[in-house]
Design a protein around this motif. Structure first.
Motif, PDB file in Angstrom:
ATOM      1  N   PHE A   1      40.378   5.445 -17.969  1.00  0.00           N
ATOM      2  CA  PHE A   1      41.139   4.769 -18.650  1.00  0.00           C
ATOM      3  C   PHE A   1      41.092   3.236 -17.884  1.00  0.00           C
ATOM      4  O   PHE A   1      41.746   3.238 -16.637  1.00  0.00           O
ATOM      5  N   PRO A   2      40.321   2.095 -18.409  1.00  0.00           N
ATOM      6  CA  PRO A   2      40.279   1.033 -17.585  1.00  0.00           C
ATOM      7  C   PRO A   2      41.500   0.391 -17.009  1.00  0.00           C
ATOM      8  O   PRO A   2      41.552   0.363 -15.553  1.00  0.00           O
ATOM      9  N   TRP A   3      42.565   0.438 -17.548  1.00  0.00           N
ATOM     10  CA  TRP A   3      43.709  -0.191 -16.921  1.00  0.00           C
ATOM     11  C   TRP A   3      44.763   0.802 -16.094  1.00  0.00           C
ATOM     12  O   TRP A   3      45.417   0.526 -15.480  1.00  0.00           O
ATOM     13  N   VAL A   4      44.374   2.175 -16.237  1.00  0.00           N
ATOM     14  CA  VAL A   4      44.669   3.227 -15.193  1.00  0.00           C
ATOM     15  C   VAL A   4      43.899   2.980 -13.968  1.00  0.00           C
ATOM     16  O   VAL A   4      44.492   2.678 -12.828  1.00  0.00           O
ATOM     17  N   ARG A   5      42.671   2.725 -14.096  1.00  0.00           N
ATOM     18  CA  ARG A   5      41.649   2.673 -12.866  1.00  0.00           C
ATOM     19  C   ARG A   5      42.253   1.379 -12.099  1.00  0.00           C
ATOM     20  O   ARG A   5      42.104   1.455 -10.885  1.00  0.00           O
ATOM     21  N   GLU A   6      42.561   0.191 -12.759  1.00  0.00           N
ATOM     22  CA  GLU A   6      42.624  -0.925 -12.293  1.00  0.00           C
ATOM     23  C   GLU A   6      44.035  -0.822 -11.375  1.00  0.00           C
ATOM     24  O   GLU A   6      44.089  -1.198 -10.175  1.00  0.00           O
ATOM     25  N   ARG A   7      45.151  -0.349 -11.914  1.00  0.00           N
ATOM     26  CA  ARG A   7      46.368  -0.123 -11.431  1.00  0.00           C
ATOM     27  C   ARG A   7      46.304   0.834 -10.033  1.00  0.00           C
ATOM     28  O   ARG A   7      46.807   0.612  -9.261  1.00  0.00           O
ATOM     29  N   VAL A   8      45.422   1.849 -10.087  1.00  0.00           N
ATOM     30  CA  VAL A   8      45.308   2.698  -9.294  1.00  0.00           C
ATOM     31  C   VAL A   8      44.644   2.034  -8.100  1.00  0.00           C
ATOM     32  O   VAL A   8      45.006   2.082  -6.764  1.00  0.00           O
ATOM     33  N   ALA A   9      43.384   1.170  -8.488  1.00  0.00           N
ATOM     34  CA  ALA A   9      42.586   0.362  -7.417  1.00  0.00           C
ATOM     35  C   ALA A   9      43.602  -0.554  -6.620  1.00  0.00           C
ATOM     36  O   ALA A   9      43.399  -0.691  -5.501  1.00  0.00           O
ATOM     37  N   ALA A  10      44.594  -0.865  -7.513  1.00  0.00           N
ATOM     38  CA  ALA A  10      45.279  -1.908  -6.827  1.00  0.00           C
ATOM     39  C   ALA A  10      46.621  -1.334  -6.048  1.00  0.00           C
ATOM     40  O   ALA A  10      47.244  -2.056  -5.449  1.00  0.00           O
ATOM     41  N   GLY A  11      46.532  -0.053  -5.953  1.00  0.00           N
ATOM     42  CA  GLY A  11      47.702   0.550  -5.208  1.00  0.00           C
ATOM     43  C   GLY A  11      49.195   0.547  -5.656  1.00  0.00           C
ATOM     44  O   GLY A  11      50.151   0.668  -5.270  1.00  0.00           O
ATOM     45  N   ASP A  12      48.989   0.331  -7.290  1.00  0.00           N
ATOM     46  CA  ASP A  12      50.300   0.231  -7.984  1.00  0.00           C
ATOM     47  C   ASP A  12      50.483   1.286  -8.795  1.00  0.00           C
ATOM     48  O   ASP A  12      51.622   1.289  -9.261  1.00  0.00           O
ATOM     49  N   LEU A  13      49.539   2.150  -9.111  1.00  0.00           N
ATOM     50  CA  LEU A  13      49.745   3.582  -9.582  1.00  0.00           C
ATOM     51  C   LEU A  13      49.397   4.784  -8.979  1.00  0.00           C
ATOM     52  O   LEU A  13      48.212   4.616  -8.331  1.00  0.00           O
ATOM     53  N   LYS A  14      49.962   5.611  -8.691  1.00  0.00           N
ATOM     54  CA  LYS A  14      49.528   7.107  -8.318  1.00  0.00           C
ATOM     55  C   LYS A  14      49.189   8.134  -9.309  1.00  0.00           C
ATOM     56  O   LYS A  14      49.957   8.163 -10.061  1.00  0.00           O
ATOM     57  N   LEU A  15      48.336   9.060  -8.949  1.00  0.00           N
ATOM     58  CA  LEU A  15      48.055  10.124  -9.961  1.00  0.00           C
ATOM     59  C   LEU A  15      48.162  11.221  -9.306  1.00  0.00           C
ATOM     60  O   LEU A  15      47.594  11.456  -7.892  1.00  0.00           O
ATOM     61  N   HIS A  16      48.863  12.218  -9.784  1.00  0.00           N
ATOM     62  CA  HIS A  16      49.055  13.338  -9.152  1.00  0.00           C
ATOM     63  C   HIS A  16      48.956  14.571 -10.032  1.00  0.00           C
ATOM     64  O   HIS A  16      49.141  14.618 -11.180  1.00  0.00           O
ATOM     65  N   GLY A  17      48.495  15.888  -9.447  1.00  0.00           N
ATOM     66  CA  GLY A  17      48.408  17.144 -10.261  1.00  0.00           C
ATOM     67  C   GLY A  17      49.513  17.994  -9.845  1.00  0.00           C
ATOM     68  O   GLY A  17      49.498  17.828  -8.622  1.00  0.00           O
ATOM     69  N   ALA A  18      49.954  18.900 -10.627  1.00  0.00           N
ATOM     70  CA  ALA A  18      51.026  19.884 -10.384  1.00  0.00           C
ATOM     71  C   ALA A  18      50.550  21.484 -11.123  1.00  0.00           C
ATOM     72  O   ALA A  18      49.870  21.030 -12.239  1.00  0.00           O
ATOM     73  N   TYR A  19      51.137  22.219 -10.612  1.00  0.00           N
ATOM     74  CA  TYR A  19      51.008  23.450 -11.528  1.00  0.00           C
ATOM     75  C   TYR A  19      52.294  24.371 -11.274  1.00  0.00           C
ATOM     76  O   TYR A  19      52.793  24.661 -10.338  1.00  0.00           O
ATOM     77  N   PHE A  20      52.850  24.676 -12.318  1.00  0.00           N
ATOM     78  CA  PHE A  20      54.230  25.498 -12.505  1.00  0.00           C
ATOM     79  C   PHE A  20      53.951  26.941 -12.852  1.00  0.00           C
ATOM     80  O   PHE A  20      53.337  27.163 -13.646  1.00  0.00           O
ATOM     81  N   GLY A  21      54.314  27.959 -11.919  1.00  0.00           N
ATOM     82  CA  GLY A  21      54.548  29.302 -12.054  1.00  0.00           C
ATOM     83  C   GLY A  21      55.616  29.754 -13.004  1.00  0.00           C
ATOM     84  O   GLY A  21      56.808  29.638 -12.382  1.00  0.00           O
ATOM     85  N   VAL A  22      55.238  30.159 -14.066  1.00  0.00           N
ATOM     86  CA  VAL A  22      56.472  30.448 -15.075  1.00  0.00           C
ATOM     87  C   VAL A  22      57.332  31.546 -14.433  1.00  0.00           C
ATOM     88  O   VAL A  22      58.505  31.619 -14.642  1.00  0.00           O
ATOM     89  N   ALA A  23      56.634  32.520 -13.935  1.00  0.00           N
ATOM     90  CA  ALA A  23      57.456  33.896 -13.708  1.00  0.00           C
ATOM     91  C   ALA A  23      57.990  33.525 -12.108  1.00  0.00           C
ATOM     92  O   ALA A  23      59.250  34.020 -11.979  1.00  0.00           O
ATOM     93  N   SER A  24      57.553  32.706 -11.256  1.00  0.00           N
ATOM     94  CA  SER A  24      57.942  32.630 -10.142  1.00  0.00           C
ATOM     95  C   SER A  24      59.031  31.288  -9.985  1.00  0.00           C
ATOM     96  O   SER A  24      59.839  31.055  -8.933  1.00  0.00           O
ATOM     97  N   GLY A  25      58.964  30.299 -11.035  1.00  0.00           N
ATOM     98  CA  GLY A  25      59.655  29.154 -10.776  1.00  0.00           C
ATOM     99  C   GLY A  25      59.261  28.179 -10.129  1.00  0.00           C
ATOM    100  O   GLY A  25      59.865  27.318  -9.664  1.00  0.00           O
ATOM    101  N   ARG A  26      58.104  28.446  -9.240  1.00  0.00           N
ATOM    102  CA  ARG A  26      57.569  27.578  -8.256  1.00  0.00           C
ATOM    103  C   ARG A  26      56.623  26.413  -8.665  1.00  0.00           C
ATOM    104  O   ARG A  26      55.733  26.628  -9.473  1.00  0.00           O
ATOM    105  N   LEU A  27      56.822  25.386  -8.056  1.00  0.00           N
ATOM    106  CA  LEU A  27      55.845  24.389  -8.264  1.00  0.00           C
ATOM    107  C   LEU A  27      54.894  24.092  -7.218  1.00  0.00           C
ATOM    108  O   LEU A  27      55.033  24.131  -6.064  1.00  0.00           O
ATOM    109  N   GLU A  28      53.447  24.000  -7.451  1.00  0.00           N
ATOM    110  CA  GLU A  28      52.330  23.634  -6.541  1.00  0.00           C
ATOM    111  C   GLU A  28      51.966  22.256  -6.790  1.00  0.00           C
ATOM    112  O   GLU A  28      51.971  21.828  -7.990  1.00  0.00           O
ATOM    113  N   ILE A  29      51.485  21.424  -5.805  1.00  0.00           N
ATOM    114  CA  ILE A  29      51.298  20.155  -5.853  1.00  0.00           C
ATOM    115  C   ILE A  29      49.579  19.878  -5.453  1.00  0.00           C
ATOM    116  O   ILE A  29      49.331  20.738  -4.390  1.00  0.00           O
TER     117      ILE A  29
END
Ligand SMILES: [Zn+2]
Length: 203
Positions: free
Chosen positions: A165-193
């Motif tokens: 998405f061009p306006w996502v890319r622009e804001r990320v490049a400007a250091g104005d927006l950060k993108l993160h991935g996460a994963y939730f274990g339903v049985a464990s209740g634990r979050l991974e980043i």
């Protein structure tokens, strides 16, 4: 419906008095969430509960398998892209979190076919994640491990599409927006980043 009304009554009795001022302020001043979360519609994976967030803190878009489609501004209906556009360009959130999860029914449909009765839309929606399916097939992993691998590939794919998405890319490049991935274990209740190397590690 009775259980929903009962739940609403508990909200009015307990949560509303505690949070009344917050809601009133949000109504008067408007929302200013710092975070956009892209999560699955799965009833076990509620971002507000997992991040212990209150009203006004997170803008959330939920869909089958937390997928971000490719950037495709055309005449079709793009519910997820519309929510992303509003959060990034209007609300100017500071971070986006794409949160996948274990036992994802959407990913299961991707790997093993949509269940009977879900042929009109689910299979076609999950085609967004075709590259993730191919990676899972090539991994040679068995059963549950393959599913988990594919769920995490879907998070990476969504992040990759988000960067298209061009306006996502622009804001990320400007250091104005950060993108993160996460994963939730339903049985464990634990979050991974997701780390910079693409691996997921427990918080
Ligand atoms: Zn899911």
């Amino acid at each position: 419906m009775d259980d929903l009304i009962a739940g609403y009554r508990r909200f009015r009795e307990v949560a509303w008095p505690e949070r009344r001022q917050v809601f009133e302020q949000l109504a008067a001043k408007g929302q200013k969430p710092q975070t956009l979360v892209v999560a699955c519609s799965d009833s076990r994976v509620d971002p507000q509960m997992i991040f212990n967030a209150g009203p006004g803190e997170m803008f959330i878009v939920r869909n089958v398998a937390n997928l971000v489609p490719p950037y495709q501004p055309d005449a079709n209906y793009h519910g997820t892209s519309a929510a992303i556009e509003f959060a990034v360009r209007v609300l100017k959130v500071k971070q986006v979190v794409v949160m996948g999860h274990a036992q994802c029914g959407g990913v299961h449909a991707l790997l093993d076919g949509a269940p009977p009765g879900a042929e009109d839309f689910v299979a076609e929606w999950m085609e967004i994640a075709e590259p993730a399916r191919r990676m899972a097939e090539q991994s040679g992993l068995p059963g549950e491990l393959r599913q988990r691998f594919c769920e995490q590939c879907c998070v990476k794919l969504s992040l990759s599409n988000l960067s298209g998405f061009p306006w996502v890319r622009e804001r990320v490049a400007a250091g104005d927006l950060k993108l993160h991935g996460a994963y939730f274990g339903v049985a464990s209740g634990r979050l991974e980043i997701m780390n910079d190397d693409g691996n997921f590690a427990a918080v």
